[in-house]
Design a protein around this motif. Structure first.
Motif, PDB file in Angstrom:
ATOM      1  N   ILE A  56     -10.222  -2.821  -2.472  1.00  0.00           N
ATOM      2  CA  ILE A  56     -10.508  -1.678  -1.592  1.00  0.00           C
ATOM      3  C   ILE A  56      -9.153  -1.091  -1.203  1.00  0.00           C
ATOM      4  N   ILE A  57      -8.845   0.105  -1.686  1.00  0.00           N
ATOM      5  CA  ILE A  57      -7.506   0.682  -1.558  1.00  0.00           C
ATOM      6  C   ILE A  57      -7.621   2.046  -0.874  1.00  0.00           C
ATOM      7  N   ASP A  58      -6.769   2.269   0.120  1.00  0.00           N
ATOM      8  CA  ASP A  58      -6.699   3.597   0.740  1.00  0.00           C
ATOM      9  C   ASP A  58      -5.257   4.084   0.688  1.00  0.00           C
ATOM     10  N   ASP A  59      -5.081   5.379   0.921  1.00  0.00           N
ATOM     11  CA  ASP A  59      -3.736   5.966   0.898  1.00  0.00           C
ATOM     12  C   ASP A  59      -3.300   6.355   2.312  1.00  0.00           C
ATOM     13  N   GLY A  60      -3.718   5.549   3.304  1.00  0.00           N
ATOM     14  CA  GLY A  60      -3.343   5.823   4.686  1.00  0.00           C
ATOM     15  C   GLY A  60      -1.948   5.343   5.008  1.00  0.00           C
ATOM     16  N   ARG A  61      -1.727   5.111   6.287  1.00  0.00           N
ATOM     17  CA  ARG A  61      -0.373   4.778   6.736  1.00  0.00           C
ATOM     18  C   ARG A  61       0.006   3.326   6.465  1.00  0.00           C
ATOM     19  N   GLY A  62      -0.961   2.489   6.066  1.00  0.00           N
ATOM     20  CA  GLY A  62      -0.639   1.113   5.719  1.00  0.00           C
ATOM     21  C   GLY A  62      -0.540   0.212   6.937  1.00  0.00           C
ATOM     22  N   ILE A  63      -0.206  -1.049   6.667  1.00  0.00           N
ATOM     23  CA  ILE A  63      -0.110  -2.075   7.708  1.00  0.00           C
ATOM     24  C   ILE A  63       1.337  -2.527   7.811  1.00  0.00           C
ATOM     25  N   PRO A  64       1.929  -2.466   8.980  1.00  0.00           N
ATOM     26  CA  PRO A  64       3.323  -2.905   9.136  1.00  0.00           C
ATOM     27  C   PRO A  64       3.502  -4.357   8.711  1.00  0.00           C
ATOM     28  N   ALA A  65       4.642  -4.676   8.146  1.00  0.00           N
ATOM     29  CA  ALA A  65       4.894  -6.028   7.638  1.00  0.00           C
ATOM     30  C   ALA A  65       4.870  -7.071   8.740  1.00  0.00           C
ATOM     31  N   GLU A  66       5.262  -6.672   9.956  1.00  0.00           N
ATOM     32  CA  GLU A  66       5.361  -7.663  11.024  1.00  0.00           C
ATOM     33  C   GLU A  66       3.998  -8.129  11.550  1.00  0.00           C
ATOM     34  N   VAL A  67       2.928  -7.436  11.216  1.00  0.00           N
ATOM     35  CA  VAL A  67       1.605  -7.832  11.722  1.00  0.00           C
ATOM     36  C   VAL A  67       0.685  -8.334  10.613  1.00  0.00           C
ATOM     37  N   ARG A  68       1.167  -8.419   9.385  1.00  0.00           N
ATOM     38  CA  ARG A  68       0.294  -8.826   8.279  1.00  0.00           C
ATOM     39  C   ARG A  68      -0.194 -10.261   8.419  1.00  0.00           C
ATOM     40  N   GLU A  69       0.630 -11.148   8.977  1.00  0.00           N
ATOM     41  CA  GLU A  69       0.222 -12.539   9.123  1.00  0.00           C
ATOM     42  C   GLU A  69      -0.885 -12.711  10.152  1.00  0.00           C
TER      43      GLU A  69
END
Length: 560
Positions: free
Chosen positions: A483-496
């Motif tokens: 499931i892929i979107d072209d939005g602003r994404g998820i910051p690396a610091e909150v991925r965990e």
């Protein structure tokens, strides 16, 4: 008559003792015959009568040979043979003493060996009885011999010493034999208990659903149960799971498991990763335990179904969450309803100042948010059991998108299907899969939307696109859906922290959407994970890896 019957339950050690005595008896006879033929009897035994000495030894040989044969035939019983052997030995030695000048000849010490042997085979009281009878016989023979001549006190003293030695040796041998019998009985009992426990353990291990293997220092299979034989037979493509492969090299039987074992030996503190022994096979979680202290000790391997382990963990979490949700429903919802009702009553007041009305609106928004959190938790704990079905993914997604569009008619929330094979099938509960997909799409449109312009007043929301693609991880492996979107994404610091409960970066989010989606996936033996985008690529990507599809395809009716 009972003592003449062959006794198959007697201790084999008794027969070895009787056989040793029989061999000793023949060796003694051979030695005495050699002394006679070398004409040394007069030198060894003062005042001996060579002719009588030879006749006694020759007569002694025949019963000695019969006793040896009887020990191999084990007939009559060992107790009867012990009595006969002592009687024959005592009679022969007493006659030899009589022919060789009595107790002073030193032949009386030959009675000690038969007395010790009988005391080892017979109970202590019978051994002492033999010693007493032999002592009386020695004294009787000595008195009979000296009745024709002058009685000498030294000979009677020698006879008394012989009797004393018989009593001491019989008593010592009987005590040693009694302790040995107790030790043997204790060892036999423990051995029987150990054998019973061993058989019980073998039956338990054999009936376990968990695959159990023991691998030696040369990485060869030394032990395996039925579950492990089935798994290894599947990995080899052999349908005969009953065939044992004990002694086979682990590398040839299960190379993937051998690699996992090597990684564990290199880093035993790291948690093992799930493995699949064959393409398209179920994920297995290996657990290694060394059966010893040194580095070359055998290794016990347990192969557990990773899906079952996740399901058990899921059940534990659901049980704990059910108790938590019950408390939440009681402790939060009742006062929350009172707050909402009071707010609604205040909102109906016409004299409420504008500033207080804004505060009241804030209270209403946050009460709605709290109610949504409680509802999500209750929905998770009350979720119906999963009923996985094999679904044609593309046709299912088309129906799921149509259902989504009915609730979101805004054209900006369109979803595009991209490169999904027509015949790709997945295994999942259809209702729960739709819930997961709707949740992920909702997150993409609400949290991934882009804003342009300067300042909050001039910002405009830019529509984003969501596309779906699917395939297999590799030929013959498990299917997946991206499931892929072209939005602003998820910051690396909150991925965990994405899948942690109650974690959210939105002001109105509950923080349970992704957590709930992952729990549903694990409940269906699937995995939901975030896939980091390559540098310079905008948007967010989630990957749903489905369980292996094994059953025939099940048509899913279109939802109304």
């Amino acid at each position: 008559m009972a003592s003449l019957v062959r006794d198959p339950f007697v201790d084999p050690e008794d027969w070895r003792i009787l056989r040793t005595l029989a061999v000793y008896r023949l060796a003694l006879i051979a030695l005495l015959l050699a002394v006679h033929f070398l004409e040394l009897s007069a030198w060894f035994f003062d005042h001996s009568e060579p002719s009588n000495f030879f006749r006694i030894v020759a007569a002694y040989a025949l019963p000695a040979l019969l006793l040896l044969i009887a020990t191999y035939q084990r007939f009559p019983s060992s107790g009867m043979q012990a009595h006969l052997a002592f009687f024959v030995d005592a009679l022969a030695i007493l006659l030899l003493m009589y022919a060789a000048h009595g107790a002073s000849s030193g032949l009386g010490v030959l009675l000690i060996t038969p007395a010790v042997g009988c005391s080892l085979v017979l109970p202590l009281r019978l051994g002492l009885l033999h010693a007493a009878l032999a002592t009386f016989a020695v004294f009787g023979a000595e008195f009979l011999r000296q009745s024709m001549n002058r009685i000498e006190g030294a000979d009677l003293t020698n006879a008394g010493l012989i009797g004393l030695m018989l009593f001491v040796t019989s008593l010592g041998a009987g005590a040693v034999a009694a302790r040995a019998r107790k030790s043997e009985a204790l060892a036999a009992r423990f051995g029987s208990d150990l054998a019973s426990l061993s058989r019980i353990n073998e039956r338990i291990v054999e009936s376990m659903d968990t695959a159990v293997l023991v691998i030696d220092e040369e990485r060869r299979l030394r032990l395996q149960n039925a579950a492990s034989r089935r798994l290894l037979a599947r990995s080899d493509g052999d349908s005969d799971s009953s065939q044992s492969i004990d002694g086979q090299s682990l590398i040839s039987a299960a190379p993937i498991l051998a690699q996992a074992l090597y990684r564990w030996q290199e880093a035993p503190n790291l948690d093992p990763e799930p493995i699949a022994l064959s393409p398209g096979g179920a994920d297995l979680l290996p657990r290694f335990t060394r059966l010893g202290q040194n580095a070359w000790a055998p290794v016990l391997v347990l192969l557990e179904d990773a899906a079952r382990v996740r399901e058990q963990a899921q059940q534990l979490k659901l049980a704990a969450l059910g108790r938590l949700s019950a408390g939440i429903a009681h402790e939060i919802r009742n006062p929350l309803s009172a707050i909402r009702h009071a707010g609604q009553l205040l909102a109906e007041s016409p004299a409420l100042p504008e500033q207080d009305r804004r505060l009241l609106d804030m209270i209403q928004r946050h009460t709605v948010r709290i109610d949504k959190i409680v509802e999500d938790v209750l929905r998770l704990s009350r979720r119906d059991a999963a009923v996985p079905q094999n679904l044609l993914l593309r046709s299912f997604l088309e129906r799921c998108i149509a259902t989504w569009a009915e609730g979101c008619p805004d054209g900006a929330r369109a979803i595009r299907i991209d490169s999904i094979p027509e015949h790709l099938s997945v295994r999942f509960d259809p209702d729960q899969l739709q819930q997961v997909l709707h949740n992920l799409w909702q997150n993409s449109f609400e949290h991934g939307a882009l804003e342009t312009g300067e300042g909050a007043d001039n910002a405009e929301t830019v529509a984003i696109n969501v596309r779906l693609s699917a395939g297999r991880l590799s030929p013959g492996q498990r299917p997946y859906l991206d499931i892929i979107d072209d939005g602003r994404g998820i910051p690396a610091e909150v991925r965990e922290q994405l899948f942690e409960p109650f974690f959210t970066t939105a002001r109105r989010g509950t923080g349970l959407g992704l957590y709930l989606s992952r729990e549903i996936c694990e409940y269906n033996q699937a995995r939901l994970s975030h896939v980091p985008r390559s540098p310079g690529t905008r948007g967010t990507q989630f990957r749903l890896v489905f369980a292996a599809s094994e059953a025939p395809l099940t048509p899913v009716p279109t939802r109304s």
